[in-house]
Enzyme design. Sequence first.
Site, PDB file in Angstrom:
ATOM      1  N   TRP A 137       1.749 -53.102 -17.601  1.00 21.28           N
ATOM      2  CA  TRP A 137       0.994 -52.114 -16.824  1.00 21.28           C
ATOM      3  C   TRP A 137       0.654 -52.667 -15.444  1.00 21.28           C
ATOM      4  CZ3 TRP A 137       1.185 -47.322 -18.268  1.00 21.28           C
ATOM      5  CH2 TRP A 137       0.377 -46.378 -17.636  1.00 21.28           C
ATOM      6  N   ASP A 189      -4.320 -49.812  -6.138  1.00 17.50           N
ATOM      7  CA  ASP A 189      -5.390 -48.851  -5.892  1.00 17.50           C
ATOM      8  C   ASP A 189      -5.732 -48.105  -7.185  1.00 17.50           C
ATOM      9  OD1 ASP A 189      -3.407 -46.878  -6.206  1.00 17.50           O
ATOM     10  OD2 ASP A 189      -3.067 -46.699  -4.050  1.00 17.50           O
ATOM     11  N   GLU A 192      -3.029 -46.879  -9.300  1.00 17.23           N
ATOM     12  CA  GLU A 192      -2.127 -47.895  -9.840  1.00 17.23           C
ATOM     13  C   GLU A 192      -0.879 -48.025  -8.978  1.00 17.23           C
ATOM     14  OE1 GLU A 192      -2.278 -46.540 -14.178  1.00 17.23           O
ATOM     15  OE2 GLU A 192      -4.106 -47.674 -13.844  1.00 17.23           O
ATOM     16  N   GLU A 348      -4.555 -33.424 -16.456  1.00 17.80           N
ATOM     17  CA  GLU A 348      -4.751 -34.326 -15.317  1.00 17.80           C
ATOM     18  C   GLU A 348      -4.525 -33.572 -14.014  1.00 17.80           C
ATOM     19  OE1 GLU A 348      -3.133 -38.673 -14.835  1.00 17.80           O
ATOM     20  OE2 GLU A 348      -1.551 -37.311 -14.236  1.00 17.80           O
TER      21      GLU A 348
HETATM   22  C1  BGC Z   1      -4.067 -42.661 -12.778  1.00 17.85           C
HETATM   23  C2  BGC Z   1      -5.274 -43.571 -12.948  1.00 17.85           C
HETATM   24  C3  BGC Z   1      -5.934 -43.308 -14.283  1.00 17.85           C
HETATM   25  C4  BGC Z   1      -4.936 -43.384 -15.415  1.00 17.85           C
HETATM   26  C5  BGC Z   1      -5.526 -42.957 -16.750  1.00 17.85           C
HETATM   27  C6  BGC Z   1      -3.139 -42.845 -13.964  1.00 17.85           C
HETATM   28  O1  BGC Z   1      -2.059 -42.001 -13.814  1.00 17.85           O
HETATM   29  O2  BGC Z   1      -3.389 -42.982 -11.581  1.00 17.85           O
HETATM   30  O3  BGC Z   1      -6.200 -43.312 -11.922  1.00 17.85           O
HETATM   31  O4  BGC Z   1      -6.974 -44.233 -14.476  1.00 17.85           O
HETATM   32  O5  BGC Z   1      -3.850 -42.540 -15.139  1.00 17.85           O
HETATM   33  O6  BGC Z   1      -6.075 -41.668 -16.669  1.00 17.85           O
END
Ligand code: BGC
Length: 394
Positions: A137, A189, A192, A348
Amino acid sequence: MTDLLISPQDQERPTGPFLVPDRLGRAALRALAAHSLEVIQAGQAQSGALIACPTFSVYRYSWLRDGSFCAHALDRIGQPGRSAAFFRWIGRTLAQQEAKVQKALDRYQAGEQLAAADFLNTRYTLDGKEETGDIEWWNFQLDGYGTWVWALGEHLRRSPDEKLREELRPAVELTARYLSAFWQLPNYDCWEENLNDVHPATLAAIYGGLVAAFKLYPDSPVCQAAKKEASAIRRLVKARGLNQGSLVKSFGREDVDASLLGAGVPYGLLPVRGKIMKTTLDRIASELVAPDGGVYRYLKDVYYGGGEWLLLTGWLGWYYAGSGQRGKAHECLQWIARQALPNGDMPEQVAHHLLAPEHRQPWEERWGLSASPLLWSHAMYLILYTTLYGEGHI
Ligand code: BGC
């Protein structure tokens, strides 16, 4: 990360009682808040960990960032026992990371070069372990470590608990030592991405955590030192994180990122109604809000085709409410509510006005549908809902 191919998610979206009209009344908004609470409760493991999303394979972990916002939402709706369980989980999880932190600090002080894997992970298994297996990750992210201490400060402010405060002192001090030493380093950031850059939004979260650490334990020399680092963070962001009066996504760039809202609300790096945040907010509102009112992460986003994020729209509403623009905050809440699936679950992101539509199909072939229910989306809905309608209960 490795090129992990997973089978697409179940393509069927759930059905249920939430038929969402253009404008929702108070009862419908409340029903979505109640459902949001249920989703977050269902996503809490016995250990106290909060899963990011129960149905999306690579999200079946607990992120410090996502979980802390969920814990904050739980605090706002009168569920402090649940949020305390999450913080205790962090305390136990970090106790197991002490040797790793010490080693990183020692090596760094000795002038050695550290690799991303030498730093703390961004997420843990629900029983508080580093994940093993073939997934690599994007682990070196510092913002979540600031966010959890900020959220703990908010928790103990609302629900004073001396026993919990003392129980978590070692975890906060460990976090404060870690962040105080490493905040200047480039790291991924909050999306990710961009490992080699320094991000004002990340620095804001670290600032929020370090200030909270000092407020929680003013007698602690580690937390006193953390407060000084927090002031240095503010100075550096003002010196290097601005372009034409607005914060930028990363040092040296000119574009904005919606996560910069955090510099005002909730982390308080800069005054919410001050000049810099006002200019930053204006840029986010004019460049990163889609025609229907949802919020993008940043203009060049291609992940999932660059959709509108529910949690960011909640964040924008939270900011508007904090700066006295309640009408706009209500619009943000309405927009999120309209994105709920028929069973009330919140994804999301949504794809009504993609920034890079050609990226969507390959994304869906690889990953399936956008992660849903995403606990962080529900948390931001609840945070905005309670900001507008009052904390305590639904
Ligand atoms: C996002 C992160 C988030 C993670 C889990 C990723 O796709 O960029 O900000 O913490 O998903 O929700």
